[in-house]
Design a protein around this motif. Structure first.
Motif, PDB file in Angstrom:
ATOM      1  N   LYS A 377      12.466   1.831  -9.897  1.00  0.00           N
ATOM      2  CA  LYS A 377      11.223   1.566  -9.185  1.00  0.00           C
ATOM      3  C   LYS A 377      10.954   2.681  -8.184  1.00  0.00           C
ATOM      4  N   PRO A 378       9.853   3.446  -8.343  1.00  0.00           N
ATOM      5  CA  PRO A 378       9.555   4.521  -7.392  1.00  0.00           C
ATOM      6  C   PRO A 378       9.117   3.957  -6.044  1.00  0.00           C
ATOM      7  N   ASP A 468       6.487   1.016  -4.540  1.00  0.00           N
ATOM      8  CA  ASP A 468       6.700   0.113  -3.418  1.00  0.00           C
ATOM      9  C   ASP A 468       6.647   0.976  -2.156  1.00  0.00           C
ATOM     10  N   VAL A 469       5.863   0.548  -1.167  1.00  0.00           N
ATOM     11  CA  VAL A 469       5.649   1.342   0.042  1.00  0.00           C
ATOM     12  C   VAL A 469       6.400   0.717   1.214  1.00  0.00           C
ATOM     13  N   SER A 483      -2.489  -0.432   6.726  1.00  0.00           N
ATOM     14  CA  SER A 483      -3.888  -0.538   6.284  1.00  0.00           C
ATOM     15  C   SER A 483      -4.263   0.644   5.396  1.00  0.00           C
ATOM     16  N   ALA A 484      -3.795   1.836   5.777  1.00  0.00           N
ATOM     17  CA  ALA A 484      -4.080   3.026   4.971  1.00  0.00           C
ATOM     18  C   ALA A 484      -3.458   2.911   3.590  1.00  0.00           C
ATOM     19  N   ALA A 485      -2.221   2.406   3.534  1.00  0.00           N
ATOM     20  CA  ALA A 485      -1.540   2.272   2.242  1.00  0.00           C
ATOM     21  C   ALA A 485      -2.268   1.286   1.337  1.00  0.00           C
ATOM     22  N   ARG A 492       2.436  -3.333  -2.912  1.00  0.00           N
ATOM     23  CA  ARG A 492       3.506  -3.957  -2.126  1.00  0.00           C
ATOM     24  C   ARG A 492       3.838  -3.041  -0.945  1.00  0.00           C
ATOM     25  N   VAL A 493       3.620  -3.551   0.253  1.00  0.00           N
ATOM     26  CA  VAL A 493       3.870  -2.770   1.475  1.00  0.00           C
ATOM     27  C   VAL A 493       4.874  -3.540   2.340  1.00  0.00           C
TER      28      VAL A 493
END
Length: 501
Positions: A377-378, A468-469, A483-485, A492-493
């Motif tokens: 998963k990156p 995934d962030v 919010s930017a992401a 998924r943040v």
């Protein structure tokens, strides 16, 4: 809404978790006495004042005496919190046997921190342990009188603030849905209306007080969120389902003690003695501290540890503080990244004043800022300033080995970039956004000085929707970058803000 949330996070971040709970409970004590004066409670003000003095006095004095006996430094905030909790658990009265029972509960609460402990970490919530054992003696029984409709006006916002600050709202909701649902079904079967069955569990049973001030105690919770949610559901069932085993019947304190026992086996069992080995500057405003643990520390990359930092001349923010672990799991030393720019709290000053060979205690490990188990998963890691510290543990561990990893690092300038050699060796793609316009190291991609918003983030990381962030930094930075992401298409943040750091 983001601006309001950021201001709230910043304001609450001025209080440690222990100090916030202490203040909220103190306000509720004053409120309860006001209700008594107004006739909404009928204990009698003299009884309430004596009851308060008894609870605080016995827990505080016995805690200090036991600390002397066990040759450790007492945690005064913890003893005062236990005293205030017991104030709300037992009925204020001048009856001699009842007062003896309250005094016994206070003593047992203090003693449980030392006698019912493993490697310096207490297993059970002290107030619950004291109340439960006292109930077995027959001297007094906990009534949890805080569960009265008149108390709700301040109890509800107080509980919300505590759960919001400790990030336990989801866990609390799980407990409330399970426990209130079971009680509601029981009351409906007895002929109550739906409105009455919904109102009674919240207004006349101690669900809110229980989950806000006792179930959410960090030292007696498992480290991962999914474990906490499962535990909340189990405790909710034990709390709400009636049973009687002869010598013991269902009670809130017994439900909590059962949950504490389960949680103990799910995380780092016991405190860990850490021997200071040295420190180094990560940036002009941050420092990494190295410790050798007396025994292996169980943690996952991205988690934090709570450190107990006894010191004199405290600035009022307490001695237990949470810091990100920067070392990789299994490393011989445990390291912590700490912001040390002025003004520095007294707790951080105590860290800066450590000499090699000095020891401190790690009391708990926790956090869910861990990467997906699927190594294929990156991920996109976004660090704002000191927020890079949990990522240092990720980048030095197997969690990013062979994984498609991008790190977006926001800093004031090149000299504010931490662990540049480690970042280069990690194999991750590193993008630097330096607000002063300075050039980052050659291996980093330069994002310029433009503000990071949805469009610029999408341009920097075109495949963000497939990643995934993870976002780490101050509450204001985290809210903006999350919010930017999401604007850029992230599905998924995960966030890790440094409120109260």
């Amino acid at each position: 809404m983001n601006a309001v949330k950021s201001r709230l996070d910043t304001w609450l971040g001025r209080f440690t978790m222990y100090r916030l709970i202490l203040w909220v409970l103190a306000i509720l004590v004053v409120y309860s006495m006001l209700l008594n004066v107004l006739g909404w409670l009928t204990f009698g003000l003299p009884q309430m004042l004596v009851h308060l003095a008894l609870c605080l006095g016995v827990t505080y004095v016995t805690n200090r005496l036991l600390a002397l006996l066990f040759r450790t430094k007492p945690h005064s905030e913890s003893s005062l919190i236990s005293g205030l909790l017991l104030y709300f658990l037992f009925w204020p009265t001048f009856a001699s046997l009842d007062m003896a029972g309250v005094a016994l509960a206070c003593f047992l609460a203090s003693a449980s921190k030392y006698a019912l402990a493993v490697r310096g970490r207490h297993i059970f919530n002290p107030a619950a342990a004291g109340a439960f054992i006292t109930g077995l003696t027959g001297l007094n029984i906990a009534t949890w009188w805080a569960a009265t409709p008149a108390m709700l006006w301040l109890l509800v916002p107080g509980v919300f603030v505590v759960l919001y600050r400790t990030r336990k709202l989801l866990m609390a909701s799980t407990f409330l849905v399970v426990a209130a649902g079971i009680v509601c079904v029981e009351l409906l079967s007895r002929g109550m209306t739906l409105g009455q069955a919904l109102w009674q569990p919240l207004a006349q049973r101690p669900l809110l007080f229980f989950v806000g001030f006792m179930l959410s105690e960090p030292l007696t919770l498992p480290p991962r969120r999914w474990q906490q949610l499962a535990l909340a559901a189990v405790v909710g069932v034990v709390f709400a389902v009636p049973y009687n085993l002869g010598f013991v019947a269902n009670s809130p304190e017994l439900a909590l003690l059962l949950g504490n026992a389960i949680a103990f086996f799910l995380g780092q069992r016991g405190a860990v003695e850490l021997t200071f080995k040295g420190s180094r500057a990560l940036t002009p405003g941050s420092t990494e501290f190295r410790f050798e643990p007396k025994r292996p520390v169980r943690f996952s990359a991205g988690q934090f540890m709570e450190l107990n930092l006894p010191h004199t001349g405290s600035d009022g923010r307490g001695r237990r503080r949470v810091f990100s672990i920067t070392s990789a799991p299994g490393a011989p030393e445990v390291t912590f990244g700490v912001g040390t720019a002025e003004p520095v709290s007294t707790a951080k000053k105590s860290l800066l004043n450590l000499q090699p060979g000095d020891t401190i205690t790690g009391t708990a490990v926790g956090g869910d800022f861990v990467l997906p188990h699927d190594a294929g998963k990156p991920v996109l890691l976004i660090a704002a300033g000191i927020g890079v510290t949990p990522f240092l543990s990720h980048l030095g561990s197997e969690s990013v080995s062979g994984r498609d990893t991008v790190l977006l690092y926001l800093a004031a300038g090149r000299d504010e970039l931490a662990c540049v050699e480690q970042l280069e060796a990690s194999g991750a793609k590193v993008i630097a956004r330096l607000s002063d316009g300075s050039a980052p190291p050659a291996f980093m991609h330069d994002a310029g000085t433009a503000r990071i918003d949805g469009s610029s983030l999408k341009e920097l990381v075109p495949d963000i929707g497939a990643r995934d962030v993870y976002v780490s930094g101050s509450p204001v930075s985290v809210d903006s970058l999350r919010s930017a992401a999401r604007s850029a298409g992230a599905r998924r943040v995960h966030v890790d803000s440094f409120a109260g750091y």
